[in-house]
Design a protein around this motif. Sequence first.
Motif, PDB file in Angstrom:
ATOM      1  N   ILE A 193       0.844  -1.190   0.000  1.00  0.00           N
ATOM      2  CA  ILE A 193       0.000   0.000   0.000  1.00  0.00           C
ATOM      3  C   ILE A 193       0.884   1.245   0.000  1.00  0.00           C
ATOM      4  N   TYR A 247      -3.247   5.233   1.698  1.00  0.00           N
ATOM      5  CA  TYR A 247      -4.187   5.329   0.579  1.00  0.00           C
ATOM      6  C   TYR A 247      -5.084   4.104   0.558  1.00  0.00           C
ATOM      7  N   ASP A 248      -6.389   4.349   0.542  1.00  0.00           N
ATOM      8  CA  ASP A 248      -7.399   3.298   0.444  1.00  0.00           C
ATOM      9  C   ASP A 248      -8.081   3.456  -0.906  1.00  0.00           C
ATOM     10  N   LYS A 249      -8.131   2.381  -1.696  1.00  0.00           N
ATOM     11  CA  LYS A 249      -8.664   2.513  -3.051  1.00  0.00           C
ATOM     12  C   LYS A 249     -10.139   2.899  -3.087  1.00  0.00           C
ATOM     13  N   GLU A 250     -10.870   2.638  -2.005  1.00  0.00           N
ATOM     14  CA  GLU A 250     -12.281   3.008  -1.946  1.00  0.00           C
ATOM     15  C   GLU A 250     -12.491   4.430  -1.416  1.00  0.00           C
ATOM     16  N   GLY A 286      -9.766   6.833  -0.704  1.00  0.00           N
ATOM     17  CA  GLY A 286      -8.696   7.807  -0.924  1.00  0.00           C
ATOM     18  C   GLY A 286      -7.773   7.876   0.286  1.00  0.00           C
ATOM     19  N   ARG A 292       1.787   7.797  -7.374  1.00  0.00           N
ATOM     20  CA  ARG A 292       0.625   7.850  -8.285  1.00  0.00           C
ATOM     21  C   ARG A 292       0.516   6.584  -9.125  1.00  0.00           C
ATOM     22  N   ILE A 315      -0.699   3.740  -6.948  1.00  0.00           N
ATOM     23  CA  ILE A 315      -2.116   3.929  -6.640  1.00  0.00           C
ATOM     24  C   ILE A 315      -2.977   3.508  -7.825  1.00  0.00           C
ATOM     25  N   ASN A 316      -2.538   3.849  -9.030  1.00  0.00           N
ATOM     26  CA  ASN A 316      -3.303   3.489 -10.234  1.00  0.00           C
ATOM     27  C   ASN A 316      -3.305   1.979 -10.477  1.00  0.00           C
ATOM     28  N   GLU A 317      -2.326   1.279  -9.922  1.00  0.00           N
ATOM     29  CA  GLU A 317      -2.237  -0.177 -10.091  1.00  0.00           C
ATOM     30  C   GLU A 317      -3.065  -0.923  -9.054  1.00  0.00           C
ATOM     31  N   LEU A 318      -3.529  -0.231  -8.021  1.00  0.00           N
ATOM     32  CA  LEU A 318      -4.303  -0.906  -6.957  1.00  0.00           C
ATOM     33  C   LEU A 318      -5.630  -1.414  -7.484  1.00  0.00           C
TER      34      LEU A 318
END
Length: 83
Positions: free
Chosen positions: A14, A26-29, A31, A77, A80-83
């Motif tokens: 993460i 950072y949480d993908k749901e 932010g 960034r 994060i985009n790969e999560l």
Amino acid sequence: MMETVYYHILDLDIVGKEEGFVPYLYDKEKGWQPDKDNVLMDRVTGYDSSESKGSSYGFGNTDVMSLVQEITEDQARKLINEL
């Protein structure tokens, strides 16, 4: 301007950041969320929860510190985009 430092928490895969001395994960749901459980800073400081209270080995544990890597904003960034 507030300095922001980004991190990749390797064992959990993460992204975290420290912004103005406040840690976030950072949480993908949801932010960016405040790191209420000290996930990031425990790794940054090498906090070893298995050590007894008052132990001089409770902080600075290099094994724990190796679980986090400082990264650039662009790298954050991308992760994060790969999560």
